[in-house]
Design a protein around this motif. Sequence first.
Motif, PDB file in Angstrom:
ATOM      1  N   ARG A 136     -43.053 -15.290  27.222  1.00  0.00           N
ATOM      2  CA  ARG A 136     -43.281 -14.832  28.580  1.00  0.00           C
ATOM      3  C   ARG A 136     -42.949 -15.933  29.585  1.00  0.00           C
ATOM      4  N   GLY A 137     -42.817 -15.532  30.823  1.00  0.00           N
ATOM      5  CA  GLY A 137     -42.725 -16.495  31.909  1.00  0.00           C
ATOM      6  C   GLY A 137     -41.441 -17.279  31.962  1.00  0.00           C
ATOM      7  N   TYR A 138     -41.576 -18.562  32.250  1.00  0.00           N
ATOM      8  CA  TYR A 138     -40.419 -19.379  32.571  1.00  0.00           C
ATOM      9  C   TYR A 138     -39.448 -19.517  31.414  1.00  0.00           C
ATOM     10  N   VAL A 139     -39.938 -19.671  30.195  1.00  0.00           N
ATOM     11  CA  VAL A 139     -39.026 -19.836  29.056  1.00  0.00           C
ATOM     12  C   VAL A 139     -38.135 -18.612  28.909  1.00  0.00           C
ATOM     13  N   ASN A 140     -38.704 -17.452  29.145  1.00  0.00           N
ATOM     14  CA  ASN A 140     -37.915 -16.227  29.090  1.00  0.00           C
ATOM     15  C   ASN A 140     -36.849 -16.226  30.189  1.00  0.00           C
ATOM     16  N   LEU A 141     -37.241 -16.628  31.387  1.00  0.00           N
ATOM     17  CA  LEU A 141     -36.283 -16.727  32.489  1.00  0.00           C
ATOM     18  C   LEU A 141     -35.179 -17.712  32.152  1.00  0.00           C
ATOM     19  N   TYR A 142     -35.563 -18.850  31.587  1.00  0.00           N
ATOM     20  CA  TYR A 142     -34.593 -19.901  31.276  1.00  0.00           C
ATOM     21  C   TYR A 142     -33.561 -19.421  30.258  1.00  0.00           C
ATOM     22  N   THR A 143     -34.003 -18.906  29.139  1.00  0.00           N
ATOM     23  CA  THR A 143     -33.066 -18.533  28.082  1.00  0.00           C
ATOM     24  C   THR A 143     -32.169 -17.379  28.498  1.00  0.00           C
ATOM     25  N   SER A 144     -32.641 -16.554  29.410  1.00  0.00           N
ATOM     26  CA  SER A 144     -31.844 -15.403  29.818  1.00  0.00           C
ATOM     27  C   SER A 144     -30.863 -15.712  30.935  1.00  0.00           C
ATOM     28  N   THR A 145     -31.045 -16.835  31.642  1.00  0.00           N
ATOM     29  CA  THR A 145     -30.205 -17.086  32.824  1.00  0.00           C
ATOM     30  C   THR A 145     -29.532 -18.453  32.861  1.00  0.00           C
ATOM     31  N   VAL A 146     -29.889 -19.391  31.986  1.00  0.00           N
ATOM     32  CA  VAL A 146     -29.308 -20.731  32.072  1.00  0.00           C
ATOM     33  C   VAL A 146     -27.817 -20.694  31.743  1.00  0.00           C
ATOM     34  N   GLN A 147     -27.045 -21.477  32.494  1.00  0.00           N
ATOM     35  CA  GLN A 147     -25.622 -21.576  32.252  1.00  0.00           C
ATOM     36  C   GLN A 147     -25.324 -22.614  31.167  1.00  0.00           C
ATOM     37  N   GLN A 148     -24.098 -22.607  30.697  1.00  0.00           N
ATOM     38  CA  GLN A 148     -23.719 -23.533  29.647  1.00  0.00           C
ATOM     39  C   GLN A 148     -23.533 -24.955  30.203  1.00  0.00           C
ATOM     40  N   ALA A 149     -23.455 -25.908  29.283  1.00  0.00           N
ATOM     41  CA  ALA A 149     -23.441 -27.319  29.652  1.00  0.00           C
ATOM     42  C   ALA A 149     -22.275 -27.680  30.563  1.00  0.00           C
ATOM     43  N   HIS A 150     -21.113 -27.078  30.347  1.00  0.00           N
ATOM     44  CA  HIS A 150     -19.947 -27.451  31.153  1.00  0.00           C
ATOM     45  C   HIS A 150     -20.082 -27.021  32.614  1.00  0.00           C
ATOM     46  N   LEU A 151     -21.110 -26.228  32.913  1.00  0.00           N
ATOM     47  CA  LEU A 151     -21.403 -25.818  34.281  1.00  0.00           C
ATOM     48  C   LEU A 151     -22.635 -26.532  34.847  1.00  0.00           C
ATOM     49  N   GLY A 152     -23.263 -27.394  34.050  1.00  0.00           N
ATOM     50  CA  GLY A 152     -24.410 -28.154  34.530  1.00  0.00           C
ATOM     51  C   GLY A 152     -25.757 -27.635  34.093  1.00  0.00           C
ATOM     52  N   ALA A 153     -25.781 -26.549  33.297  1.00  0.00           N
ATOM     53  CA  ALA A 153     -27.032 -25.981  32.782  1.00  0.00           C
ATOM     54  C   ALA A 153     -28.011 -25.608  33.890  1.00  0.00           C
ATOM     55  N   ASP A 154     -27.485 -25.182  35.026  1.00  0.00           N
ATOM     56  CA  ASP A 154     -28.334 -24.673  36.104  1.00  0.00           C
ATOM     57  C   ASP A 154     -28.450 -23.157  35.952  1.00  0.00           C
ATOM     58  N   PHE A 155     -29.230 -22.541  36.813  1.00  0.00           N
ATOM     59  CA  PHE A 155     -29.301 -21.085  36.850  1.00  0.00           C
ATOM     60  C   PHE A 155     -28.232 -20.572  37.820  1.00  0.00           C
ATOM     61  N   GLU A 156     -27.550 -19.540  37.435  1.00  0.00           N
ATOM     62  CA  GLU A 156     -26.506 -18.967  38.285  1.00  0.00           C
ATOM     63  C   GLU A 156     -27.065 -18.571  39.648  1.00  0.00           C
ATOM     64  N   PHE A 157     -28.287 -18.031  39.670  1.00  0.00           N
ATOM     65  CA  PHE A 157     -28.844 -17.536  40.937  1.00  0.00           C
ATOM     66  C   PHE A 157     -29.303 -18.656  41.865  1.00  0.00           C
ATOM     67  N   LEU A 158     -29.191 -19.924  41.414  1.00  0.00           N
ATOM     68  CA  LEU A 158     -29.551 -21.049  42.275  1.00  0.00           C
ATOM     69  C   LEU A 158     -28.335 -21.771  42.844  1.00  0.00           C
ATOM     70  N   ARG A 159     -27.166 -21.360  42.451  1.00  0.00           N
ATOM     71  CA  ARG A 159     -25.956 -22.019  42.961  1.00  0.00           C
ATOM     72  C   ARG A 159     -25.731 -21.631  44.422  1.00  0.00           C
ATOM     73  N   GLY A 160     -25.345 -22.636  45.211  1.00  0.00           N
ATOM     74  CA  GLY A 160     -25.116 -22.387  46.634  1.00  0.00           C
ATOM     75  C   GLY A 160     -26.360 -22.656  47.451  1.00  0.00           C
ATOM     76  N   LYS A 161     -26.174 -23.139  48.664  1.00  0.00           N
ATOM     77  CA  LYS A 161     -27.297 -23.475  49.542  1.00  0.00           C
ATOM     78  C   LYS A 161     -28.048 -22.224  49.994  1.00  0.00           C
ATOM     79  N   SER A 162     -29.349 -22.372  50.156  1.00  0.00           N
ATOM     80  CA  SER A 162     -30.176 -21.263  50.626  1.00  0.00           C
ATOM     81  C   SER A 162     -30.566 -21.438  52.084  1.00  0.00           C
ATOM     82  N   GLY A 163     -30.574 -22.698  52.552  1.00  0.00           N
ATOM     83  CA  GLY A 163     -30.901 -22.957  53.944  1.00  0.00           C
ATOM     84  C   GLY A 163     -32.389 -23.122  54.199  1.00  0.00           C
ATOM     85  N   SER A 164     -32.724 -23.517  55.416  1.00  0.00           N
ATOM     86  CA  SER A 164     -34.107 -23.861  55.753  1.00  0.00           C
ATOM     87  C   SER A 164     -34.843 -22.772  56.524  1.00  0.00           C
TER      88      SER A 164
END
Length: 571
Positions: free
Chosen positions: A536-564
């Motif tokens: 449950r929770g974060y681990v589930n989010l991580y395994t389902s959305t993390v990108q591969q190493a050659h992209l930096g292992a970030d989440f796709e939905f966090l790419r790009g600025k969100s602003g203040s």
Amino acid sequence: MKEVNLRSRAWFGRKGKDGFVYRAWMKNQGIPDYEFDGKPVIGICNTWSELTPCNAHFRELAESVKRGIYQAGGFPVEFPVMSLGETLMKPTAMLYRNLASMDVEESIRANPLDGVVLLCGCDKTTPSLVMGACSVDIPTIVVSGGAMLTGRHKGTSIGTSDLWRYQAAIKEEKMSQEEFVTLEGSMCRSRGHCAVMGTASTMACMVEALGLSLPNNAAIPAADARRKVLAQLSGLRIVEMVKDDLKPSDILTRKAFENAIITNAAIGGSTNFVLHLLAIAGRVGIDLTLQDIDTYSTKIPLLANLQPSGKFFMEDFYYAGGLQAVLKELAEHLNTDCITVNSKTIKENFERSEFVNREIIASVIEPFNAISGIVVLNGNLCENGAVIKPSAASAELLQHTGKAVVFEDIEDYKERIDNDDLDVDESSVMVLKNVGPKGYPGMPEVGNMALPKKLLMKGVTDMVRISDGRMSGTGFGTVVLHVSPEAAVGGNFSVIKNGDLITLDLPNRSLHLHVPDEELEERKQNWKAPALASERGYVNLYTSTVQQAHLGADFEFLRGKSGSEITRDSH
């Protein structure tokens, strides 16, 4: 100076009920009226935690930052965010880097802050704080915690990189358990992060090379009083940055990222640099690729004679001139017009630096090692790439062909590595699968696998090792890392078998599996994906959305600025 409309006025400048609520509840801390009268509100984002020993001195460091903010006419507010301790967190701190970045991003956006000071030290605290802050894009300055003093044992300087040697010595029965325990108290003898050019120091150098910190931030030891001075000066500077409206987006240009890559090559920085720099670039919309790491590293020699690629320690590095001395030596390779947090270019900053010790910081003409940087490998074993740090490898193994000894996961490795019947010799290539972002999950630092005991007893000190995981920045050896795609999601790496021939050819940037394409396709058709962690929770989010190493292992939905901008108001 730009005309700045302070964000904090949307809270503390209001009239009526809303302004009453915002100010009245803050006043329960004993804050007088005049503090709310148009002063820039500066957040001090603190990763202090007694569970993160590298950052355990940050409450004290924050007081120095506050003094600077007050002196410059600002209003400091310290707030905690998730702290990531590399030494204690299980299964790996890397699993939580993206979570901490979300904590930072939302904490900054949701609160009445005009600027922010990031207090970070231990490996993942720096990239996670920078990732979160640059996503919001308000004026930001980084203050690192500094490296610990060099360890001492029986008259010898020691650091974290020596741990791998001690581990081998215990296996070889060359060291007693009593001495091993004595070393525990000799290595970490002051506040601060690892004393070598591990990931923590690499990250401190990265932010200075990017221009996100004041000059000399990277190398001042944690125990040195000048670390507090730099913190106070950073507090002074962030108020001016707010007045000038100098934001991360003004500093983190494409050229700044190129400078960071070049600098990392010259200092022998950690392979973890790749993942974190790619993730930061993704947050600010810079089109940076894995291949760029190789491109901008390739002609840069190793200048810094620091463990694990050399002899000396971060304390020595500071006394020898620190990162500014390295940048000055690299001037012809750098984009010297890049702006930094003090509104000066990197050239204006490093022009005042002086070399002190050429044994520690060499010249480009006479480098410490002509081989440096992080090399990106391509080939059928790593369709999306892999990385290796040649300055920490054995030269004779950089062109090598051997038979694979495959471990399906970390448990398989631990169970079999020291078995007498393990079919392995010094020419073998050790392969560890399913320790990538999804497969572990979190991509642990297990890539520099300890060698089999029976080979250590024969005097073998290095072998080619390949994994889809990471290696500690303090580690060394001929270790190929970050294989992408990882074994858990398929690809050729997932179907390597014992006995397959593998060729590492560093001069040609190649990692090749000597198995016909037809057979690889057949193997993949019969391959079954391992069960991923689906808690449950974060681990589930991580395994389902993390990108591969050659992209930096970030989440796709966090790419790009969100602003203040705050889009909802509860009052």
